[in-house]
Design a protein around this motif. Structure first.
Motif, PDB file in Angstrom:
ATOM      1  N   THR A   1      -1.395  12.420  -0.759  1.00 42.41           N
ATOM      2  CA  THR A   1      -2.283  12.979   0.251  1.00 42.41           C
ATOM      3  C   THR A   1      -1.532  13.522   1.453  1.00 42.41           C
ATOM      4  O   THR A   1      -2.126  13.748   2.491  1.00 42.41           O
ATOM      5  CB  THR A   1      -3.284  11.925   0.741  1.00 42.41           C
ATOM      6  OG1 THR A   1      -2.538  10.801   1.214  1.00 42.41           O
ATOM      7  CG2 THR A   1      -4.231  11.489  -0.333  1.00 42.41           C
TER       8      THR A   1
ATOM      9  N   LEU B   1      -1.485   7.522  -2.336  1.00 41.57           N
ATOM     10  CA  LEU B   1      -1.317   7.754  -0.905  1.00 41.57           C
ATOM     11  C   LEU B   1      -0.229   8.773  -0.648  1.00 41.57           C
ATOM     12  O   LEU B   1      -0.330   9.604   0.249  1.00 41.57           O
ATOM     13  CB  LEU B   1      -0.946   6.443  -0.211  1.00 41.57           C
ATOM     14  CG  LEU B   1      -2.108   5.621   0.318  1.00 41.57           C
ATOM     15  CD1 LEU B   1      -1.592   4.411   1.026  1.00 41.57           C
ATOM     16  CD2 LEU B   1      -2.930   6.468   1.267  1.00 41.57           C
ATOM     17  N   GLU B   2       0.830   8.733  -1.444  1.00 41.28           N
ATOM     18  CA  GLU B   2       1.928   9.667  -1.220  1.00 41.28           C
ATOM     19  C   GLU B   2       1.489  11.098  -1.480  1.00 41.28           C
ATOM     20  O   GLU B   2       2.010  12.031  -0.893  1.00 41.28           O
ATOM     21  CB  GLU B   2       3.106   9.301  -2.115  1.00 41.28           C
ATOM     22  CG  GLU B   2       3.936   8.170  -1.537  1.00 41.28           C
ATOM     23  CD  GLU B   2       5.022   7.730  -2.479  1.00 41.28           C
ATOM     24  OE1 GLU B   2       5.550   8.594  -3.183  1.00 41.28           O
ATOM     25  OE2 GLU B   2       5.322   6.530  -2.506  1.00 41.28           O
TER      26      GLU B   2
ATOM     27  N   ASN C   1       2.388   9.457   4.969  1.00 41.94           N
ATOM     28  CA  ASN C   1       1.705   8.310   5.539  1.00 41.94           C
ATOM     29  C   ASN C   1       1.263   8.550   6.972  1.00 41.94           C
ATOM     30  O   ASN C   1       0.511   7.766   7.521  1.00 41.94           O
ATOM     31  CB  ASN C   1       2.583   7.075   5.458  1.00 41.94           C
ATOM     32  CG  ASN C   1       3.989   7.383   5.890  1.00 41.94           C
ATOM     33  OD1 ASN C   1       4.178   8.071   6.882  1.00 41.94           O
ATOM     34  ND2 ASN C   1       4.969   6.905   5.167  1.00 41.94           N
ATOM     35  N   THR C   2       1.732   9.665   7.602  1.00 45.37           N
ATOM     36  CA  THR C   2       1.288   9.933   8.960  1.00 45.37           C
ATOM     37  C   THR C   2      -0.226  10.102   9.019  1.00 45.37           C
ATOM     38  O   THR C   2      -0.905   9.515   9.854  1.00 45.37           O
ATOM     39  CB  THR C   2       1.964  11.205   9.487  1.00 45.37           C
ATOM     40  OG1 THR C   2       3.348  11.155   9.166  1.00 45.37           O
ATOM     41  CG2 THR C   2       1.798  11.326  10.976  1.00 45.37           C
ATOM     42  N   GLU C   3      -0.748  10.904   8.068  1.00 46.21           N
ATOM     43  CA  GLU C   3      -2.198  11.124   8.046  1.00 46.21           C
ATOM     44  C   GLU C   3      -2.936   9.842   7.703  1.00 46.21           C
ATOM     45  O   GLU C   3      -3.995   9.549   8.283  1.00 46.21           O
ATOM     46  CB  GLU C   3      -2.541  12.210   7.036  1.00 46.21           C
ATOM     47  CG  GLU C   3      -2.240  13.588   7.569  1.00 46.21           C
ATOM     48  CD  GLU C   3      -2.203  14.625   6.479  1.00 46.21           C
ATOM     49  OE1 GLU C   3      -2.875  14.456   5.457  1.00 46.21           O
ATOM     50  OE2 GLU C   3      -1.479  15.618   6.650  1.00 46.21           O
ATOM     51  N   SER C   4      -2.385   9.070   6.753  1.00 42.46           N
ATOM     52  CA  SER C   4      -3.072   7.827   6.379  1.00 42.46           C
ATOM     53  C   SER C   4      -3.151   6.888   7.577  1.00 42.46           C
ATOM     54  O   SER C   4      -4.189   6.267   7.815  1.00 42.46           O
ATOM     55  CB  SER C   4      -2.325   7.130   5.240  1.00 42.46           C
ATOM     56  OG  SER C   4      -1.546   8.031   4.524  1.00 42.46           O
ATOM     57  N   ILE C   5      -2.054   6.793   8.331  1.00 42.07           N
ATOM     58  CA  ILE C   5      -2.057   5.917   9.509  1.00 42.07           C
ATOM     59  C   ILE C   5      -3.095   6.393  10.511  1.00 42.07           C
ATOM     60  O   ILE C   5      -3.881   5.604  11.045  1.00 42.07           O
ATOM     61  CB  ILE C   5      -0.655   5.883  10.146  1.00 42.07           C
ATOM     62  CG1 ILE C   5       0.303   5.097   9.266  1.00 42.07           C
ATOM     63  CG2 ILE C   5      -0.712   5.250  11.534  1.00 42.07           C
ATOM     64  CD1 ILE C   5       1.704   5.074   9.767  1.00 42.07           C
TER      65      ILE C   5
ATOM     66  N   ASP D   1       1.710   2.882  -3.303  1.00 45.80           N
ATOM     67  CA  ASP D   1       0.623   3.472  -4.050  1.00 45.80           C
ATOM     68  C   ASP D   1       0.852   4.976  -4.200  1.00 45.80           C
ATOM     69  O   ASP D   1       0.917   5.689  -3.192  1.00 45.80           O
ATOM     70  CB  ASP D   1      -0.687   3.209  -3.288  1.00 45.80           C
ATOM     71  CG  ASP D   1      -1.894   3.537  -4.135  1.00 45.80           C
ATOM     72  OD1 ASP D   1      -1.693   4.061  -5.242  1.00 45.80           O
ATOM     73  OD2 ASP D   1      -3.013   3.275  -3.684  1.00 45.80           O
TER      74      ASP D   1
ATOM     75  N   GLU E   1      -5.823   8.151   9.969  1.00 45.53           N
ATOM     76  CA  GLU E   1      -7.192   7.892   9.491  1.00 45.53           C
ATOM     77  C   GLU E   1      -7.556   6.427   9.636  1.00 45.53           C
ATOM     78  O   GLU E   1      -8.666   6.087  10.050  1.00 45.53           O
ATOM     79  CB  GLU E   1      -7.306   8.316   8.032  1.00 45.53           C
ATOM     80  CG  GLU E   1      -7.634   9.796   7.909  1.00 45.53           C
ATOM     81  CD  GLU E   1      -7.776  10.227   6.472  1.00 45.53           C
ATOM     82  OE1 GLU E   1      -7.631  11.423   6.224  1.00 45.53           O
ATOM     83  OE2 GLU E   1      -8.017   9.350   5.612  1.00 45.53           O
ATOM     84  N   LEU E   2      -6.607   5.542   9.294  1.00 48.50           N
ATOM     85  CA  LEU E   2      -6.881   4.101   9.408  1.00 48.50           C
ATOM     86  C   LEU E   2      -7.130   3.715  10.862  1.00 48.50           C
ATOM     87  O   LEU E   2      -8.036   2.953  11.166  1.00 48.50           O
ATOM     88  CB  LEU E   2      -5.711   3.300   8.853  1.00 48.50           C
ATOM     89  CG  LEU E   2      -5.710   3.085   7.343  1.00 48.50           C
ATOM     90  CD1 LEU E   2      -4.506   2.288   6.926  1.00 48.50           C
ATOM     91  CD2 LEU E   2      -6.988   2.367   6.930  1.00 48.50           C
TER      92      LEU E   2
ATOM     93  N   PRO F   1       0.817  -1.225   0.000  1.00 48.63           N
ATOM     94  CA  PRO F   1       0.000   0.000   0.000  1.00 48.63           C
ATOM     95  C   PRO F   1       0.845   1.267   0.000  1.00 48.63           C
ATOM     96  O   PRO F   1       0.414   2.290  -0.525  1.00 48.63           O
ATOM     97  CB  PRO F   1      -0.826  -0.129   1.282  1.00 48.63           C
ATOM     98  CG  PRO F   1      -0.189  -1.204   2.074  1.00 48.63           C
ATOM     99  CD  PRO F   1       0.496  -2.104   1.111  1.00 48.63           C
TER     100      PRO F   1
END
Lengths: 351, 172
Positions: free
Chosen positions: B126, B123-124, B129-133, B120, B135-136, B117
């Protein structure tokens, strides 16, 4: 080709920042004694050079030529490793500090940011992580010296660093909530346009003044400065973890302590006092001069914090060990947590 | 370049992990573990998981290992002269794990070929990955996240009760 240019530019930048930091350290050794002298109504160093301004050179030469002693029974490998482990984390943090405007210059097809070595998106966490690595140098230095005083100093320092590192981390969460970024460049840019936008005041949102007080107290504790200098308390531990060190190895610990002071001042400037931004828009000057005024204001604020360090040292007596622990865990920690909750609520209601 | 980095990090991780067990001086073991943590963080960086990399250093190297060292020095364990008598169990567990790894490789059902992931590009864009983590954690994995915090709270209360022995007696 591009890689070559980028490498040369980055190495040049690292070199420039390191020279600036080490020069500041040299200046600080003189300034600290002068400021302490004035506060205690005496002159400070006056002998070397006019008004004593060549004292750092003399000190440097002395440390460089001093005999390097490794005590009997010491673990030689660890004894040599400890000062390096202490110094490297103190200097490596400057890689993400933005000390001027967020410009991007095109040099031979390479995008180059002249005022920050690298803008990584987790900048503040990077600094925290390496600050915590600095504890190893102190613990190992204390352990490998084969001396009771050193060991006690090292152990005290380990407990102190772990306790206060937590408060540093929690006190900056408020700023991170307001800026919604971990990058120091983004945090600085979000504070443009006058002193009321600095996160210390944070006009229109929850001011981070309380968080700043917690941060600066914890930062003083983390850099092992008075009134939190228990790891090296002269009167009880004969200088603590570096009792047995001499010559250049001692100088490394010394550089690390002052490097950490400068780093912490830079972080406080960037997070709470707007980084390179001037307090009023008109003081920033025209766009083309922003690099000059930006660096001036950044340096000015950093030296302000360094002066605060000296001021504290001249004013406050040392805490007792149990007081230190109680203060960190029972006073600062709840305040920092409360600040996070309040900031989150205010930020949710008035986004 | 990516493969080279992976084999460098993986090689050092295996070597230092071996050193952690092999050294007789606990302080050397702890230092080998420190080097290992840094290389695990390096692996995370090659996977574009910078946040995890820094958290790896901050939590494991910065806090947990320091506490280990603290205990080792407080007890003044100079040397561990004998290996613990766990050789049989260790060999057995090692064989099982190795067999599992061999079976997995033989079956060919690894995720190595598939895109992770983090690779992808969407994702980069947005903002890291701090924000993605985050949100998840607060959407898909909210329940395990809260569960983990509860377990940690239990551990904290347990530690307090174990170390402060007077607490329970005073109340009863």
């Amino acid at each position: 080709m591009d890689t070559g240019i980028r490498l040369a530019l980055t190495l040049g930048q690292i070199g420039a920042v390191m020279v600036a930091v080490l020069l500041t350290v040299a200046l600080l050794t003189l300034l600290e004694r002068k400021v302490l002298g004035w506060m205690q109504d005496r002159m400070g160093p006056m002998e070397v050079g006019p008004y004593g301004i060549l004292q750092p050179v003399a000190d440097g030469l002395k440390l460089f030529f001093k005999e390097d002693i490794i005590p009997a029974g010491a673990n030689k490998f660890m004894f040599s490793l400890a000062p390096v482990l202490s110094l490297v984390p103190a200097l490596i943090g400057f890689a993400v500090i933005p000390f001027g405007p967020d410009w991007t210059v095109d040099v031979g097809g390479v995008n180059f940011k002249p005022f920050v070595i690298t803008d990584i998106n987790i900048g503040i966490l990077y600094i925290l992580a390496f600050a915590s690595i600095g504890a190893y140098g102190i613990i190992l230095g204390g352990w490998s010296s084969n001396s009771k005083y050193s060991l006690l100093g090292g152990l005290r320092s380990a407990a102190q660093l772990i306790s206060y590192e937590l408060n540093v981390g929690l006190s900056i969460v408020g700023v991170l909530l307001l800026s919604s970024s971990l990058s120091l460049v983004t945090i600085t840019n979000a504070q443009a346009g006058g002193f009321w936008n600095w996160y210390f005041f944070a006009w229109g949102s929850f001011p981070q003044a309380i968080a700043f007080v917690v941060f600066i107290i914890s930062a003083v504790a983390e850099t092992n400065r008075t009134p939190f200098d228990l790891p090296e308390a002269e009167s009880e531990l004969v200088a603590g973890f570096f009792t047995e060190y001499s010559g250049m190895r001692f100088a490394f610990f010394f550089l690390a302590e002052y490097g950490n002071m400068i780093l912490v001042s830079c972080v406080a400037t960037v997070l709470f006092f707007g980084g390179w931004h001037a307090p009023f828009e008109f003081l920033q000057g025209p766009e083309s001069l922003h690099w000059l005024t930006g660096m001036f204001w950044f340096t000015f604020k950093v030296y302000g914090f360094l002066f605060l360090f000296f001021w504290l040292r001249a004013t406050l007596p040392r805490l007792r060990y149990d007081q230190l622990m109680r203060f960190g865990w029972k006073v600062l920690l709840p305040i920092a947590l409360g600040n996070i909750v309040l900031t989150a609520i205010v930020e949710y209601i008035f986004p | 370049m990516g493969t080279f980095a992976f084999f460098y990090f993986a090689g050092i991780i295996v070597a230092t992990a071996g050193m952690v067990v092999a050294f007789k001086n606990p302080i050397y073991s702890a230092l080998a573990l420190l080097v290992m943590f840094f290389h695990v963080a390096g692996l995370f960086v090659t996977l574009h998981a910078e946040f995890l990399a820094i958290i790896q250093i901050l939590v494991y190297a910065g806090a947990i290992l320091v506490l280990y060292l603290f205990v080792v020095m407080l007890l003044n364990l100079k040397r561990e002269e004998h290996f613990h008598r766990q050789l049989l169990v260790g060999v057995f567990l090692g064989c099982v794990l190795f067999a599992e790894a061999v079976l997995l490789v033989l079956k060919g059902e690894t995720t190595l070929g598939k895109s992770s992931p983090a690779a992808d590009p969407a994702l980069e864009l947005t903002g890291g990955n701090t924000e993605s983590i985050g949100e998840l954690l607060f959407s898909t994995y909210l329940f395990p996240f809260e569960l983990a915090s509860l377990i940690l709270l239990v551990a904290m209360v347990g530690a307090v009760i174990l170390t402060k022995k007077g607490i329970l007696e005073v109340k009863s």
